[in-house]
Write a protein that holds these residues in place. Structure first.
Motif, PDB file in Angstrom:
ATOM      1  N   ARG A 180     -10.891   2.610  -3.325  1.00 50.80           N
ATOM      2  CA  ARG A 180      -9.895   3.518  -3.880  1.00 50.80           C
ATOM      3  C   ARG A 180     -10.163   4.962  -3.441  1.00 50.80           C
ATOM      4  N   ARG A 181     -11.226   5.195  -2.745  1.00 44.52           N
ATOM      5  CA  ARG A 181     -11.509   6.519  -2.172  1.00 44.52           C
ATOM      6  C   ARG A 181     -11.571   6.323  -0.654  1.00 44.52           C
ATOM      7  N   ILE A 182     -10.489   6.675  -0.003  1.00 46.78           N
ATOM      8  CA  ILE A 182     -10.257   6.274   1.386  1.00 46.78           C
ATOM      9  C   ILE A 182      -9.903   7.493   2.236  1.00 46.78           C
ATOM     10  N   ALA A 183     -10.337   7.479   3.485  1.00 47.76           N
ATOM     11  CA  ALA A 183      -9.944   8.499   4.453  1.00 47.76           C
ATOM     12  C   ALA A 183      -9.251   7.820   5.634  1.00 47.76           C
ATOM     13  N   TYR A 184      -8.266   8.509   6.187  1.00 46.07           N
ATOM     14  CA  TYR A 184      -7.564   7.994   7.363  1.00 46.07           C
ATOM     15  C   TYR A 184      -7.622   9.029   8.476  1.00 46.07           C
ATOM     16  N   ILE A 185      -8.081   8.601   9.652  1.00 48.19           N
ATOM     17  CA  ILE A 185      -8.120   9.474  10.824  1.00 48.19           C
ATOM     18  C   ILE A 185      -6.953   9.081  11.717  1.00 48.19           C
ATOM     19  N   ALA A 186      -5.951   9.946  11.766  1.00 52.94           N
ATOM     20  CA  ALA A 186      -4.733   9.657  12.519  1.00 52.94           C
ATOM     21  C   ALA A 186      -4.896  10.026  13.981  1.00 52.94           C
ATOM     22  N   GLY A 187      -3.980   9.502  14.793  1.00 48.41           N
ATOM     23  CA  GLY A 187      -3.924   9.875  16.197  1.00 48.41           C
ATOM     24  C   GLY A 187      -3.037  11.089  16.382  1.00 48.41           C
ATOM     25  N   PRO A 188      -2.815  11.504  17.623  1.00 48.59           N
ATOM     26  CA  PRO A 188      -1.999  12.689  17.895  1.00 48.59           C
ATOM     27  C   PRO A 188      -0.584  12.544  17.331  1.00 48.59           C
ATOM     28  N   ALA A 189      -0.099  13.589  16.704  1.00 51.56           N
ATOM     29  CA  ALA A 189       1.237  13.559  16.112  1.00 51.56           C
ATOM     30  C   ALA A 189       2.335  13.586  17.160  1.00 51.56           C
ATOM     31  N   ASP A 190       1.994  13.922  18.427  1.00 47.11           N
ATOM     32  CA  ASP A 190       3.012  13.962  19.474  1.00 47.11           C
ATOM     33  C   ASP A 190       3.175  12.618  20.173  1.00 47.11           C
ATOM     34  N   THR A 191       2.581  11.564  19.603  1.00 45.31           N
ATOM     35  CA  THR A 191       2.814  10.212  20.113  1.00 45.31           C
ATOM     36  C   THR A 191       3.500   9.390  19.034  1.00 45.31           C
ATOM     37  N   GLU A 192       4.461   8.586  19.447  1.00 43.31           N
ATOM     38  CA  GLU A 192       5.193   7.747  18.502  1.00 43.31           C
ATOM     39  C   GLU A 192       4.245   6.781  17.797  1.00 43.31           C
ATOM     40  N   ALA A 193       3.288   6.233  18.553  1.00 43.36           N
ATOM     41  CA  ALA A 193       2.329   5.301  17.966  1.00 43.36           C
ATOM     42  C   ALA A 193       1.464   5.994  16.923  1.00 43.36           C
ATOM     43  N   GLY A 194       1.014   7.212  17.220  1.00 42.97           N
ATOM     44  CA  GLY A 194       0.179   7.946  16.282  1.00 42.97           C
ATOM     45  C   GLY A 194       0.897   8.219  14.975  1.00 42.97           C
ATOM     46  N   ARG A 195       2.160   8.618  15.079  1.00 41.13           N
ATOM     47  CA  ARG A 195       2.931   8.905  13.864  1.00 41.13           C
ATOM     48  C   ARG A 195       3.201   7.632  13.068  1.00 41.13           C
ATOM     49  N   ALA A 196       3.548   6.565  13.767  1.00 43.08           N
ATOM     50  CA  ALA A 196       3.892   5.321  13.072  1.00 43.08           C
ATOM     51  C   ALA A 196       2.682   4.711  12.382  1.00 43.08           C
ATOM     52  N   ARG A 197       1.523   4.752  13.023  1.00 51.20           N
ATOM     53  CA  ARG A 197       0.319   4.190  12.408  1.00 51.20           C
ATOM     54  C   ARG A 197      -0.058   4.966  11.150  1.00 51.20           C
ATOM     55  N   ARG A 198       0.014   6.283  11.232  1.00 54.90           N
ATOM     56  CA  ARG A 198      -0.292   7.097  10.055  1.00 54.90           C
ATOM     57  C   ARG A 198       0.690   6.787   8.924  1.00 54.90           C
ATOM     58  N   GLU A 199       1.966   6.761   9.234  1.00 52.77           N
ATOM     59  CA  GLU A 199       2.979   6.493   8.218  1.00 52.77           C
ATOM     60  C   GLU A 199       2.775   5.122   7.587  1.00 52.77           C
ATOM     61  N   GLY A 200       2.496   4.109   8.419  1.00 53.55           N
ATOM     62  CA  GLY A 200       2.326   2.758   7.895  1.00 53.55           C
ATOM     63  C   GLY A 200       1.149   2.645   6.961  1.00 53.55           C
ATOM     64  N   PHE A 201       0.015   3.264   7.341  1.00 56.71           N
ATOM     65  CA  PHE A 201      -1.185   3.184   6.508  1.00 56.71           C
ATOM     66  C   PHE A 201      -1.011   3.972   5.208  1.00 56.71           C
ATOM     67  N   VAL A 202      -0.589   5.221   5.339  1.00 62.21           N
ATOM     68  CA  VAL A 202      -0.484   6.104   4.175  1.00 62.21           C
ATOM     69  C   VAL A 202       0.549   5.578   3.179  1.00 62.21           C
ATOM     70  N   ASP A 203       1.712   5.180   3.671  1.00 60.46           N
ATOM     71  CA  ASP A 203       2.755   4.680   2.763  1.00 60.46           C
ATOM     72  C   ASP A 203       2.303   3.429   2.022  1.00 60.46           C
ATOM     73  N   ARG A 204       1.553   2.565   2.729  1.00 63.99           N
ATOM     74  CA  ARG A 204       1.114   1.323   2.090  1.00 63.99           C
ATOM     75  C   ARG A 204       0.070   1.592   1.007  1.00 63.99           C
ATOM     76  N   ILE A 205      -0.874   2.476   1.271  1.00 63.47           N
ATOM     77  CA  ILE A 205      -1.884   2.816   0.260  1.00 63.47           C
ATOM     78  C   ILE A 205      -1.215   3.407  -0.967  1.00 63.47           C
ATOM     79  N   ARG A 206      -0.283   4.312  -0.759  1.00 63.45           N
ATOM     80  CA  ARG A 206       0.383   4.966  -1.896  1.00 63.45           C
ATOM     81  C   ARG A 206       1.257   3.997  -2.665  1.00 63.45           C
ATOM     82  N   ALA A 207       1.817   3.008  -1.963  1.00 65.31           N
ATOM     83  CA  ALA A 207       2.619   1.996  -2.651  1.00 65.31           C
ATOM     84  C   ALA A 207       1.735   1.075  -3.486  1.00 65.31           C
ATOM     85  N   LEU A 208       0.521   0.798  -3.001  1.00 65.61           N
ATOM     86  CA  LEU A 208      -0.396  -0.072  -3.718  1.00 65.61           C
ATOM     87  C   LEU A 208      -0.999   0.611  -4.937  1.00 65.61           C
TER      88      LEU A 208
END
Length: 335
Positions: A164-192
């Protein structure tokens, strides 16, 4: 004719067209092997203005993931009797455009591009088919995984373990993959669990970013530092693993670490890395097929990724564990 087929069928087989039935293709290939026939590539190129060569541009050939992707693309091209010409853009827009021009000058059959940067608008006017792979290039069709859904697999895994105490290291925000991975992880944790402590950091997809960010995180007192760190790439995650080792933190006893991509090194480090496995062979093969199919209006395609659980993740220390969920997600692949 030895193969018992028309000249047109032979031409289509030699051109690697996918419309030829397997039985006919095998008969033509048997005849080619028996006669030791070698087509005149230069003569065909002059006649058709194309060669049996596919161009591939990646952002950084020293990145293990792109090296694996290039190897997969080469195997896929070989299956269709084509050769692969490889270039690295070094994440530079001008170099990327230069490689595209060079490939077109050499009359390649098609070009596969893993974009250097998705924030710029590129315009390429050509009848030569172009396919984006993993990262979108301009408005050309993209073959990739669903990065957001794949990142959510790691979030589910951490939550199911009790972190329940988690850190996420995202990739570059100027890549579609970097943005999508961050969004997928963060949204899922907050939903849980909206009350879960989640810190988010951004970096490059490399070892140094993971290590630098992790050293800052892990220097905090035990009751403040995260019990789990997810990274947007395996390189970042291996950097985190190195920082934890240097600081004397047990992985996974005191800290769980997960990556993304499943590069070969992920299964060699100690402990072996839990990570999202990208199906590089399937992605590359589909990109090659899309080039050769000559579809009039090809669209984006997303393949499924999987979570591979290895030794770098475990429940948090008993005194720092959160409440266990009553029902967890489906069991992922385990090695």
């Amino acid at each position: 004719m030895r193969a018992g087929v028309s000249v047109g069928t032979v031409s289509r087989v030699l051109a690697g067209e996918l419309s030829v039935k397997t039985a006919l293709r095998d008969r033509v290939q048997d005849a080619i092997d028996a006669l030791s026939y070698r087509p005149n590539v230069m003569a065909r190129a002059l006649r058709t203005s194309t060669t049996d060569v596919i161009g591939l541009i990646v952002p950084d050939i020293t990145n293990p993931f792109f090296s694996q992707m290039a190897a997969s693309a080469e195997r896929a091209a070989f299956e269709y009797r084509h050769s692969l010409m490889l270039a690295s853009s070094h994440n530079d827009r001008e170099a990327e455009q230069s490689h595209i021009s060079a490939f077109l000058d050499r009359s390649v059959r098609g070009i596969i591009i893993v974009a250097a940067n998705v924030s710029h608008s590129a315009h390429v006017k050509t009848k030569v088919p172009i396919v984006s792979l993993d990262r979108r290039f301009a408005d050309f069709p993209l073959i990739s995984i669903n990065h957001a859904e794949a990142a959510a697999l790691v979030a589910d895994h951490f939550y199911e373990l009790g972190h329940r105490r988690i850190a996420y290291i995202a990739g570059p925000a100027d890549t579609e993959a970097g943005r999508a991975r961050r969004e997928g992880f963060v949204d899922r944790i907050r939903a849980l669990d909206a009350k879960a402590e989640l810190e988010i950091f951004s970096g490059r997809f490399d070892y140094e970013s993971g290590e630098v960010i992790a050293r800052r995180l892990l220097a905090q007192p035990p009751n403040m530092r995260p019990t789990a760190i997810a990274a947007a790439s395996d390189q970042q995650a291996i950097g985190v693993l190195r920082a934890a080792r240097d600081l004397g933190l047990d992985v996974p006893g005191a800290l769980s670490i997960a990556g993304f991509d499943d590069i070969h090194l992920a299964n060699l480090v100690v402990p072996r890395l839990t990570t999202v496995r990208q199906p590089t062979d399937q992605l590359a093969r589909r990109a090659v097929e899309l080039l050769l199919e000559k579809a009039l209006e090809p669209g984006d395609e997303a393949l499924s990724a999987s979570l591979v659980i290895r030794g770098s993740t475990a429940p948090p220390p008993p005194d720092q564990a959160g409440d266990q969920p009553t029902e967890g997600p489906k069991s992922p692949q385990q090695e």
